[in-house]
Design an enzyme around this catalytic site. Structure first.
Site, short mmCIF file in Angstrom:
data_model
loop_
_atom_site.label_atom_id
_atom_site.label_comp_id
_atom_site.label_asym_id
_atom_site.label_seq_id
_atom_site.Cartn_x
_atom_site.Cartn_y
_atom_site.Cartn_z
N ARG A 9 -9.13 -26.66 -16.29
CA ARG A 9 -9.38 -25.24 -16.52
C ARG A 9 -8.22 -24.61 -17.28
O ARG A 9 -7.06 -24.91 -16.99
CB ARG A 9 -9.54 -24.51 -15.18
CG ARG A 9 -10.77 -24.93 -14.40
CD ARG A 9 -10.90 -24.16 -13.11
NE ARG A 9 -9.85 -24.48 -12.16
CZ ARG A 9 -9.87 -24.11 -10.89
NH1 ARG A 9 -10.86 -23.38 -10.42
NH2 ARG A 9 -8.88 -24.45 -10.08
N ASP A 45 -6.73 -20.72 -18.28
CA ASP A 45 -6.88 -19.34 -17.82
C ASP A 45 -7.20 -18.39 -18.97
O ASP A 45 -7.20 -18.78 -20.14
CB ASP A 45 -5.59 -18.89 -17.12
CG ASP A 45 -5.37 -19.59 -15.79
OD1 ASP A 45 -6.36 -20.02 -15.17
OD2 ASP A 45 -4.19 -19.72 -15.38
N ARG A 104 3.01 -21.49 -17.04
CA ARG A 104 3.51 -20.15 -17.35
C ARG A 104 4.60 -19.71 -16.37
O ARG A 104 5.54 -19.01 -16.75
CB ARG A 104 2.36 -19.15 -17.36
CG ARG A 104 1.42 -19.36 -18.55
CD ARG A 104 0.09 -18.62 -18.36
NE ARG A 104 0.29 -17.20 -18.22
CZ ARG A 104 -0.64 -16.37 -17.75
NH1 ARG A 104 -1.84 -16.85 -17.38
NH2 ARG A 104 -0.41 -15.08 -17.65
#
Length: 253
Positions: free
Chosen positions: A49, A51, A194
């Site tokens: 996945r 974001d 991140r």
């Protein structure tokens, strides 16, 4: 018949890869195009996945179809149906049990920081003009390779069974007006890259020492780590599989 499809996308206008009830995602856009091409419902599984706002220069999905797919002409037809910011790059027949997510050996990400304003990098990098101590950031990045529990860099509310990852590579490199963080691991937690970048930048700003960075890892506490940097600069760049996954016999097994 099961196929892997290699894709890439600019994630700026999408709420991530995975289908959501009330948001437009890359998977939704891709499924619509593929379903139109196949004239049947297409349910895809991604290698991972991404974001909201995150990009992918390489992502793999797998899909089961009742009709054979070919690189030509189906790749051309699929790209004609896809939005301009999503591209299908390859169609690969695989064994019936091959899985885009679970069979991935490693994944790589890049985080790109633009060191000066550049209109051509808007939405594709994080503009940050304060000076950073790259040498110190690389020393801290090397510490990551000594640990496996990255709870401190994971989103607090997530549905994973554990927070263990094996990081194979983590380093910063200058590329013209870009400062790029490279990281490769067997798996990543949600928000992990991140959060790592945000914490390494604290080291680069001399707000966090190398010892302090290691204490963040030992804390297993997200609040001890730095901020999560914006999604604009994050790219999923590579997904690696054992080559045998692309070997399929005449029965598709």
């Amino acid at each position: 018949m099961r196929y892997f499809i290699e894709i890439a996308y600019k994630g700026t206008k999408y709420h991530g890869w995975q289908i959501q009830a009330n948001a437009y995602t890359v998977q939704e856009a891709f499924n619509r195009a593929l379903s139109t091409l196949l004239k049947e419902d297409a349910a895809t599984i991604g290698s991972g996945r991404t974001d909201t706002g995150v990009h992918a220069s390489q992502q793999y999905i797998h899909v089961d179809t009742s009709k054979p797919l070919q690189t030509h002409p189906h790749l051309y037809q699929l790209n004609a149906l896809l939005p301009a910011d999503i591209v299908a790059k390859n169609i690969i027949p695989v064994a019936a049990k091959a899985h885009a997510r679970f069979d991935a050996i490693s994944r790589s990400y890049e985080y790109r920081i633009s060191l000066q304003k550049n209109p051509f990098l808007k939405d594709m990098s994080y503009l940050y003009t304060k000076p950073l101590d790259v040498a110190a950031m690389n020393e801290a990045a090397g510490i990551l390779l000594r640990y496996e529990d990255f709870t401190c860099f994971s989103r607090v509310k997530t549905d994973v069974n554990h927070f263990l990852c094996t990081i194979h590579e983590a380093c910063w490199k200058n590329s013209g007006d870009l400062l790029i963080f490279y990281i490769r691991a067997n798996r990543f937690l949600r928000g992990m890259v991140r959060a790592i970048v945000g914490t390494l930048m604290e080291v680069g700003l001399h707000r966090l020492s190398l010892e302090g960075f290691e204490q963040v890892l030992l804390s297993k506490n997200r609040s001890a780590a730095g901020r999560s940097v914006p999604p604009d600069g994050l790219f999923l760049t590579s997904v690696v599989y054992d080559e045998r996954i692309f070997e399929r016999n005449d029965k598709g097994e």
